[in-house]
Enzyme design. Structure first.
Site, mmCIF file in Angstrom:
data_model
loop_
_atom_site.group_PDB
_atom_site.id
_atom_site.type_symbol
_atom_site.label_atom_id
_atom_site.label_comp_id
_atom_site.label_asym_id
_atom_site.label_seq_id
_atom_site.Cartn_x
_atom_site.Cartn_y
_atom_site.Cartn_z
ATOM 1 N N GLY A 226 0.927 -1.177 0.036
ATOM 2 C CA GLY A 226 0.070 -0.090 -0.079
ATOM 3 C C GLY A 226 0.877 1.416 0.243
ATOM 4 O O GLY A 226 2.183 1.321 -0.410
ATOM 5 N N GLY B 49 -3.126 20.988 -0.946
ATOM 6 C CA GLY B 49 -3.308 20.172 -2.074
ATOM 7 C C GLY B 49 -4.801 20.054 -2.587
ATOM 8 O O GLY B 49 -5.436 19.135 -2.060
ATOM 9 N N ASP C 60 -1.316 0.162 -4.522
ATOM 10 C CA ASP C 60 -0.816 1.406 -4.180
ATOM 11 C C ASP C 60 0.735 1.290 -4.156
ATOM 12 O O ASP C 60 1.334 2.255 -4.425
ATOM 13 C CB ASP C 60 -1.071 2.131 -3.104
ATOM 14 C CG ASP C 60 -2.737 2.659 -3.274
ATOM 15 O OD1 ASP C 60 -3.395 2.168 -4.308
ATOM 16 O OD2 ASP C 60 -3.153 3.263 -2.317
ATOM 17 N N HIS D 23 -34.956 10.729 -22.422
ATOM 18 C CA HIS D 23 -35.252 12.243 -22.096
ATOM 19 C C HIS D 23 -36.268 12.288 -20.985
ATOM 20 O O HIS D 23 -37.198 11.633 -21.151
ATOM 21 C CB HIS D 23 -35.831 12.751 -23.375
ATOM 22 C CG HIS D 23 -36.271 14.092 -23.223
ATOM 23 N ND1 HIS D 23 -35.357 15.279 -23.247
ATOM 24 C CD2 HIS D 23 -37.366 14.796 -23.150
ATOM 25 C CE1 HIS D 23 -35.986 16.483 -23.208
ATOM 26 N NE2 HIS D 23 -37.415 16.209 -23.161
#
Length: 484
Positions: A144, A180, A314, A449
């Site tokens: 990870g 960030g 990761d 629609h």
């Protein structure tokens, strides 16, 4: 008590990728162990996608109350937000999700589960703490990642936090500086703002979320800035603790060009994540590393430069998303279990969603990737949500969609978009991309629609017109896409 084990496959890590790798390897060979040095429970369930969506869900309810006037529903400006109840509900549901993961881990035979910090002795040997030595024919790294931020911020002590810490709060703070504006920063920053927290989001380089298309990026920045403080090119002069240590003082040039100090309870670092590779003593192997110190792996097989060692999730730093971690874990585990027989696994079309409001979606190749690959010679279709029927009915008519196609083949290449229901549109586009559909084929699909997806049809029609009116040179051009 010291002991030595000999196994066919050792999986380092028990998160999404590790669990997937373990199950896949067990289908090929019975002699597999999984090693975990921390808590059981995936990043997604414990500190990632699930608790963040619980916070976002609460924020959306609060925002709906505040924005109901246009529908004739009165709001007196004073609804009460109970931060303690919000966080209590979040943690209760979070623990429920984590519990499901732990139940799955507990179903694994006890002899297959080893607890402790793993590190490489050599390419076939793993030491777990000082007690256990594992001799493994094949190894899968699935350790990870963890949040990463500048070391200088450590001077802030407990006042610098990461997303993991947010989900341990018992009460909402009064103010937070978010550094960030990527996926984590946007989602948490906007959610906290809507729950009454004074939030300022600071970024660098003009980026927002995963977007690379300059027009979609510009639209997203303007929409977010209209709701909460966002500076994607922040000029921060200093970050210090207050004199009594009770707050963080961020001195910066504000959006009006003035020097200002924002005093807040916490600095939330959402500046990226770092693969958990640096504690494995990887230098004791011959694995080739990239410039970031991450093992280089074949994305089709997840095999590193050392044939018996694989990596997934990761830790590989390829696509840090749950579904990618699961896929990579399955590929790595399957190949580790059947080694030396190696096969390429199923790699799906890229898909990404940011659960901001409006949501951000990316599918297939990004604008940046296509610009590099085709030197800018690819077709673009566009649709603004401002006048899109269903979006306007719901008063969610903000955003922009841009879809990309290949001249000559008319193939759909990818999309970046910012608008309502992006999580659903992203799936439609990802399925079309994985099926290698052309833009005309996509337009042959049914559209109901009135739905937001009609806006996608508008963008595809615009893209189709651009593809049909290709203005590339008639002569052979190495910078042009096929067919031009």
């Amino acid at each position: 008590m010291k002991k030595t084990l000999t196994v066919d496959v050792a999986i380092i890590g028990s998160g999404t990728a590790g669990l997937s790798a373990y199950r896949a390897a067990k289908l090929k060979t019975p002699n597999v162990v999984m090693i975990e040095g921390g808590q059981y429970g995936t990043t997604c369930a414990r500190v990632g996608c699930m608790p963040s969506k619980l916070l976002i869900a609460a924020a959306e309810r609060a925002h709906q109350v505040e924005t109901s006037e246009k529908f004739g529903i009165s709001y007196n400006g004073e609804h009460q937000i109970d931060g303690r109840q919000i966080m209590g509900h979040l943690k209760s549901e979070r623990d429920r999700f984590v519990g499901f993961v732990i139940e799955g881990v507990n179903a694994i035979p006890e002899q297959d589960r080893l607890v402790g910090h793993a590190r490489f002795v050599d390419q076939h040997t793993i030491k777990i703490d000082d007690d256990i030595t594992v001799n493994a024919e094949r190894i899968v790294i699935a350790t990870g990642s963890r949040p990463s931020y500048p070391p200088a911020w450590n001077k802030l002590g407990s006042k610098v936090i990461v997303n993991d810490d947010v989900f341990e709060w018992d009460e909402l703070p009064k103010s937070v500086a978010v550094f960030g504006p990527g996926v984590i920063g946007l989602e948490l920053g906007q959610a906290l703002h809507r729950l009454g927290v004074d939030v300022r989001v600071f970024g660098m380089g003009g980026k927002v979320g995963p977007l690379s298309d300059p027009k979609v990026t510009e639209c997203a920045i303007e929409v977010f800035k209209s709701e909460f403080y966002l500076d994607v090119n922040a000029d921060v002069k200093s970050i210090e603790l207050s004199e009594d240590g009770s707050a963080v003082e961020v001195t910066h040039i504000n959006l009006n060009g003035e020097v200002e100090t924002f005093t807040c309870d916490y600095l939330l670092a959402a500046t990226g994540r770092r693969p958990n590779i640096d504690t494995l003593d990887i230098q004791n192997t011959d694995i080739a590393l990239d410039e970031r110190g991450v093992p280089i792996a074949n994305p089709s097989t997840m095999q590193t430069s050392v044939p018996n060692i694989f990596i997934a999730g990761d830790a590989s730093n390829q696509l840090p998303l749950l579904h990618e971690a699961a896929d990579q874990g399955f590929i790595a585990g399957t190949n580790a279990g059947s080694f030396p027989d190696i096969e390429s696994g199923l790699r799906r079309s890229a898909i990404g969603v940011v659960f901001s409001d409006p949501q951000i979606g990316t599918v297939g190749q990004t604008h940046h990737q296509l610009t590099n690959q085709y030197h800018g010679n690819f077709a673009v279709g566009e649709m603004s949500y401002v006048s899109q029927g269903r979006s306007r009915v719901m008063q969610q008519n903000k955003g922009l969609m841009r879809v990309y196609g290949e001249f000559g083949s008319n193939k759909f290449l990818g999309a970046e978009f910012f608008g309502p229901a992006s999580e659903h549109i992203a799936h439609l586009l990802a399925w079309a991309h994985q099926q290698n559909m052309t833009v005309p084929e996509m337009l042959d699909m049914p559209f109901y629609h009135p739905v937001i997806e009609e806006g996608l049809r508008t963008a595809l029609r615009d893209l189709n017109e651009t593809l049909r009116s290709c203005n590339c040179p008639k002569e052979d051009c190495s910078n042009c896409t096929p067919g031009c």
